[in-house]
Motif scaffolding. Structure first.
Motif, PDB file in Angstrom:
ATOM      1  N   UNK A   1       0.823  -1.296   0.061  1.00 51.51           N
ATOM      2  CA  UNK A   1      -0.091  -0.088  -0.044  1.00 51.51           C
ATOM      3  C   UNK A   1       0.828   1.318  -0.048  1.00 51.51           C
ATOM      4  N   UNK A   2       1.857   1.178   0.705  1.00 54.31           N
ATOM      5  CA  UNK A   2       2.920   2.266   0.833  1.00 54.31           C
ATOM      6  C   UNK A   2       3.525   2.533  -0.443  1.00 54.31           C
ATOM      7  N   UNK A   3       3.799   1.780  -1.223  1.00 52.32           N
ATOM      8  CA  UNK A   3       4.643   1.967  -2.416  1.00 52.32           C
ATOM      9  C   UNK A   3       3.448   2.386  -3.308  1.00 52.32           C
ATOM     10  N   UNK A   4       2.325   1.892  -3.370  1.00 50.69           N
ATOM     11  CA  UNK A   4       1.365   2.580  -4.060  1.00 50.69           C
ATOM     12  C   UNK A   4       1.052   3.919  -3.982  1.00 50.69           C
ATOM     13  N   UNK A   5       1.166   4.318  -2.560  1.00 50.22           N
ATOM     14  CA  UNK A   5       0.814   5.560  -2.188  1.00 50.22           C
ATOM     15  C   UNK A   5       1.944   6.563  -2.717  1.00 50.22           C
ATOM     16  N   UNK A   6       3.214   5.961  -2.712  1.00 51.06           N
ATOM     17  CA  UNK A   6       4.264   6.822  -3.210  1.00 51.06           C
ATOM     18  C   UNK A   6       4.158   7.060  -4.646  1.00 51.06           C
ATOM     19  N   UNK A   7       3.637   5.941  -5.513  1.00 49.21           N
ATOM     20  CA  UNK A   7       3.504   6.133  -6.958  1.00 49.21           C
ATOM     21  C   UNK A   7       2.332   7.129  -7.037  1.00 49.21           C
ATOM     22  N   UNK A   8       1.398   7.359  -6.341  1.00 50.15           N
ATOM     23  CA  UNK A   8       0.065   8.337  -6.687  1.00 50.15           C
ATOM     24  C   UNK A   8       0.868   9.809  -6.331  1.00 50.15           C
ATOM     25  N   UNK A   9       1.702   9.889  -5.220  1.00 49.12           N
ATOM     26  CA  UNK A   9       2.304  11.034  -4.554  1.00 49.12           C
ATOM     27  C   UNK A   9       3.355  11.489  -5.954  1.00 49.12           C
ATOM     28  N   UNK A  10       3.997  10.688  -6.378  1.00 53.16           N
ATOM     29  CA  UNK A  10       4.868  10.789  -7.508  1.00 53.16           C
ATOM     30  C   UNK A  10       4.184  11.379  -8.904  1.00 53.16           C
ATOM     31  N   UNK A  11       3.153  10.691  -9.058  1.00 48.04           N
ATOM     32  CA  UNK A  11       2.194  11.160 -10.165  1.00 48.04           C
ATOM     33  C   UNK A  11       1.679  12.633  -9.995  1.00 48.04           C
ATOM     34  N   UNK A  12       1.222  12.748  -8.873  1.00 48.10           N
ATOM     35  CA  UNK A  12       0.743  14.258  -8.614  1.00 48.10           C
ATOM     36  C   UNK A  12       1.690  15.230  -8.376  1.00 48.10           C
ATOM     37  N   UNK A  13       3.072  14.895  -8.194  1.00 46.70           N
ATOM     38  CA  UNK A  13       3.927  15.606  -7.927  1.00 46.70           C
ATOM     39  C   UNK A  13       4.070  16.561  -6.688  1.00 46.70           C
ATOM     40  N   UNK A  14       3.704  15.718  -5.655  1.00 46.02           N
ATOM     41  CA  UNK A  14       3.565  15.917  -4.284  1.00 46.02           C
ATOM     42  C   UNK A  14       4.821  15.457  -3.584  1.00 46.02           C
ATOM     43  N   UNK A  15       4.940  16.263  -2.543  1.00 45.96           N
ATOM     44  CA  UNK A  15       6.093  15.977  -1.303  1.00 45.96           C
ATOM     45  C   UNK A  15       5.540  14.960  -0.427  1.00 45.96           C
ATOM     46  N   UNK A  16       5.811  13.700  -0.176  1.00 43.81           N
ATOM     47  CA  UNK A  16       5.042  12.838   0.528  1.00 43.81           C
ATOM     48  C   UNK A  16       4.977  13.401   2.067  1.00 43.81           C
ATOM     49  N   UNK A  17       6.014  13.976   2.468  1.00 44.69           N
ATOM     50  CA  UNK A  17       6.109  14.560   3.695  1.00 44.69           C
ATOM     51  C   UNK A  17       5.059  15.659   4.163  1.00 44.69           C
ATOM     52  N   UNK A  18       4.479  16.249   2.947  1.00 40.96           N
ATOM     53  CA  UNK A  18       3.361  17.012   3.109  1.00 40.96           C
ATOM     54  C   UNK A  18       1.895  16.927   2.992  1.00 40.96           C
ATOM     55  N   UNK A  19       1.687  15.679   2.898  1.00 46.68           N
ATOM     56  CA  UNK A  19       0.253  15.025   2.893  1.00 46.68           C
ATOM     57  C   UNK A  19      -0.037  14.463   3.929  1.00 46.68           C
ATOM     58  N   UNK A  20      -1.225  14.234   4.351  1.00 45.67           N
ATOM     59  CA  UNK A  20      -1.931  13.428   5.613  1.00 45.67           C
ATOM     60  C   UNK A  20      -2.645  12.177   5.056  1.00 45.67           C
ATOM     61  N   UNK A  21      -2.334  11.076   5.731  1.00 51.47           N
ATOM     62  CA  UNK A  21      -2.850   9.845   5.416  1.00 51.47           C
ATOM     63  C   UNK A  21      -3.213   9.046   6.889  1.00 51.47           C
ATOM     64  N   UNK A  22      -4.141   8.098   6.833  1.00 50.33           N
ATOM     65  CA  UNK A  22      -4.676   7.282   7.920  1.00 50.33           C
ATOM     66  C   UNK A  22      -3.244   6.724   8.265  1.00 50.33           C
ATOM     67  N   UNK A  23      -3.186   5.796   9.250  1.00 52.23           N
ATOM     68  CA  UNK A  23      -1.956   5.028   9.496  1.00 52.23           C
ATOM     69  C   UNK A  23      -1.855   3.782   8.724  1.00 52.23           C
ATOM     70  N   UNK A  24      -2.986   3.579   7.863  1.00 52.83           N
ATOM     71  CA  UNK A  24      -2.995   2.484   6.803  1.00 52.83           C
ATOM     72  C   UNK A  24      -2.914   2.981   5.513  1.00 52.83           C
ATOM     73  N   UNK A  25      -2.715   4.272   5.496  1.00 51.14           N
ATOM     74  CA  UNK A  25      -2.562   5.119   4.190  1.00 51.14           C
ATOM     75  C   UNK A  25      -3.449   5.336   3.643  1.00 51.14           C
ATOM     76  N   UNK A  26      -4.686   5.285   4.061  1.00 52.45           N
ATOM     77  CA  UNK A  26      -6.101   5.934   3.488  1.00 52.45           C
ATOM     78  C   UNK A  26      -5.898   7.489   3.194  1.00 52.45           C
ATOM     79  N   UNK A  27      -6.334   7.408   2.025  1.00 53.98           N
ATOM     80  CA  UNK A  27      -5.917   8.888   1.362  1.00 53.98           C
ATOM     81  C   UNK A  27      -6.942   9.870   1.262  1.00 53.98           C
ATOM     82  N   UNK A  28      -6.933  11.172   1.719  1.00 50.85           N
ATOM     83  CA  UNK A  28      -7.911  12.247   1.317  1.00 50.85           C
ATOM     84  C   UNK A  28      -9.182  12.099   2.235  1.00 50.85           C
ATOM     85  N   UNK A  29     -10.163  12.933   1.821  1.00 52.36           N
ATOM     86  CA  UNK A  29     -11.573  13.237   2.303  1.00 52.36           C
ATOM     87  C   UNK A  29     -12.393  11.681   2.332  1.00 52.36           C
TER      88      UNK A  29
END
Length: 220
Positions: free
Chosen positions: A103-131
């Motif tokens: 799940x974490x590797x998939x999260x990093x793929x999404x963050x990379x696609x969006x050109x985000x800094x992964x340390x600047x986003x929030x997730x749940x402990x199991x990497x649930x994303x967004x609202x």
């Protein structure tokens, strides 16, 4: 307690919530209405319930990630139900770690696609994303991703669109909650979803009382 008394108490609590989130509530309702109509969902209660359950009406979406990838993965491993909605057994730490790492590797793929800094986003402990707390693997699933590739799960409208798209692809056709088991497999989630969903259905029927809206349109 009568149903009428319960509804009145619920509405009073609901109004207090509106006051707390007054700055964003109009935006939330407007966005839910827009997405609900665009995707022709049977009722806006699906999106309202998901938003309430997953992020308390867009007020809490998790925690910032650590710079250290292993710290983030360990946090996921340590956060475990007896049997998670993923079907991974908590007492099987290797299985849990593999799932978290994937799940974490998939999260990093999404963050990379969006050109985000992964340390600047929030997730749940199991990497649930967004609202609406999409799991990264669900976001990238070939059934959904073709419709989500230009979406940002940390954007309110995009996250609600993602939920609407998933609901439609999973087969929602009427005011039935059967499709929710595909959103989260835990029986406890479905049961609590059902309770909140029914509350929203009642609120929408009593829109005039709640919103003083002459057109009886929940979004006004």
């Amino acid at each position: 307690m009568s149903n009428k008394s319960f509804l009145l108490i619920f509405l009073l609590i609901f109004i207090e919530i509106l006051i707390v989130f007054a700055f964003t509530w109009k935006e939330i309702i407007s966005t839910v209405d827009k997405v609900y109509q665009k995707h022709k969902l049977p009722t806006p209660s699906f999106l309202l319930t998901i938003l309430e359950k997953e992020s308390s009406f867009a007020s809490f979406i998790g925690y910032y990630l650590d710079k250290n990838h292993e710290v983030n993965i360990k946090r996921c491993v340590d956060y475990c139900w007896e049997i998670d909605f993923t079907g991974v057994h908590c007492d099987n730490l290797k299985e849990r770690e593999n799932w978290c790492r994937s799940e974490y590797n998939d999260l990093l793929k999404i963050v990379s696609i969006l050109n985000f800094d992964y340390t600047k986003i929030k997730t749940s402990f199991d990497f649930g994303m967004g609202y609406t707390q999409f799991q990264p693997s669900t976001w990238l699933d070939k059934r959904y991703y073709p419709f989500l590739r230009d979406k940002n799960p940390w954007n309110l409208e995009d996250s609600l669109e993602a939920s609407a798209i998933k609901l439609k692809i999973d087969g929602v056709t009427e005011k039935t909650l059967d499709v929710i088991i595909k959103y989260n497999k835990r029986p406890a989630y479905r049961n609590s979803f059902n309770d909140l969903f029914q509350d929203w259905e009642q609120i929408l029927q009593d829109t005039i009382f709640v919103y003083d809206c002459s057109t009886n349109n929940y979004s006004c």
